[in-house]
Design an enzyme around this catalytic site. Structure first.
Site, PDB file in Angstrom:
ATOM      1  N   SER A  92      54.105  12.017  12.984  1.00  0.00           N
ATOM      2  CA  SER A  92      54.967  12.912  13.742  1.00  0.00           C
ATOM      3  C   SER A  92      56.401  12.413  13.716  1.00  0.00           C
ATOM      4  O   SER A  92      56.657  11.219  13.513  1.00  0.00           O
ATOM      5  CB  SER A  92      54.480  12.991  15.195  1.00  0.00           C
ATOM      6  OG  SER A  92      55.428  13.618  16.029  1.00  0.00           O
ATOM      7  N   TYR A 104      52.123  10.652  23.233  1.00  0.00           N
ATOM      8  CA  TYR A 104      51.964  11.188  21.883  1.00  0.00           C
ATOM      9  C   TYR A 104      52.777  10.365  20.881  1.00  0.00           C
ATOM     10  O   TYR A 104      52.298  10.038  19.795  1.00  0.00           O
ATOM     11  CB  TYR A 104      52.416  12.649  21.876  1.00  0.00           C
ATOM     12  CG  TYR A 104      52.191  13.389  20.583  1.00  0.00           C
ATOM     13  CD1 TYR A 104      50.924  13.848  20.234  1.00  0.00           C
ATOM     14  CD2 TYR A 104      53.256  13.657  19.726  1.00  0.00           C
ATOM     15  CE1 TYR A 104      50.726  14.556  19.059  1.00  0.00           C
ATOM     16  CE2 TYR A 104      53.064  14.360  18.549  1.00  0.00           C
ATOM     17  CZ  TYR A 104      51.802  14.811  18.218  1.00  0.00           C
ATOM     18  OH  TYR A 104      51.599  15.506  17.048  1.00  0.00           O
TER      19      TYR A 104
END
Length: 270
Positions: A152, A165
């Site tokens: 990510s 996250y």
């Protein structure tokens, strides 16, 4: 001349394959001649996706899974081998976030729900590690295979709010680089491990964060686009070229990389 990007007849597993990005990848890879194994806990969505691909002339099957349960994954592996005979590519798409693992503007780090943080790390990190353990064992025996993890933008630079996250995806990037060396040194150059770090794409998981109830861009979305040289969100199909490159022999000497697909977000500064 051989098409280096050819993936004809390759057996490609997509964990968490029922989402917007996974579905787009599965359809494209099937169109390119690959045999697709969609793994997800969403039975209805998985069967629908596999059926759609098959109806369009592709080859796909759905396998219900739990990426945090090794026994279930081993059962998936045996079913896939019975159906297809081999495993060539693993795309670790399973992941996600939850509100308790984020820190909104009106909260601080000391309000963080550590239980939610742990669940997000489990899903994104162990949901990548366990499928790799199970399916890479087949690749090691074959002496050939490509693993594509999904990292990510939040792994490349810390972003506000998404602390759980971001930490989990940073670990996925590190795991990618570690496994690249581990598998190549011990099982040969035919085994490769890479990751893609998508920039900002609109998915069901981030829709409430990136859009207002009426569908217009949220303030956060506007900030993201202001820091993206392309000045827009990514489209799911814009991940496909990178995924196919990493799945094919076109990337035969590429391992241990984390490739941003982000419209320039990571490179941009003001």
């Amino acid at each position: 001349m051989k098409n280096l990007f050819c993936i004809e007849d390759k057996v490609i597993i997509l964990t968490g394959g029922c989402g917007i990005l996974g579905g787009c990848m599965a359809r494209h890879l099937a169109d390119e001649g690959a045999r697709i194994a969609v793994l997800d806990r969403n039975v209805e969505g998985g069967r629908s996706l596999a059926g759609e691909i098959t109806a369009a002339g592709g080859r796909a099957a759905f396998f219900e899974t739990d990426v945090l349960n090794r026994d279930v994954l081993v059962g998936n592996r045996e079913d896939i081998l019975a159906a297809y005979g081999r495993i060539d590519v693993l795309i670790n798409l399973a992941g996600g976030n939850m509100p308790g693992a984020t820190i909104p503007p009106d909260k601080t780090f000391f309000d963080l729900d550590i239980s939610a943080f742990r669940k997000v790390v489990d899903l994104n990190l162990f949901g990548t590690v366990l499928p790799t353990m199970v399916f890479a064992e087949v690749m090691a025996a074959q002496k050939k295979g490509s693993i594509i993890n999904i990292s990510s933008e939040s792994a490349l630079r810390p972003l506000t709010r998404v602390v759980g996250y971001g930490c989990a995806k940073a670990a996925v990037s590190n795991f990618t680089q570690y496994m690249a060396g581990e598998l190549a040194v011990k099982f040969g150059e035919g085994l490769r491990v890479n990751a893609v770090a998508p920039g900002f794409f609109l998915t069901e998981q981030n829709r409430t964060l990136m859009t207002n109830p009426d569908g217009t861009p949220s303030d956060r979305c506007k900030t993201v686009m202001a820091h993206t040289p392309f000045n827009r969100l990514g489209r799911p199909e814009e991940l496909l070229g990178t995924i196919q490159w990493l799945a094919s022999d076109a990337s035969a000497f590429v391992t241990g990389t984390v490739t941003p697909v982000d419209g320039g977000f990571d490179a941009f500064s003001i």
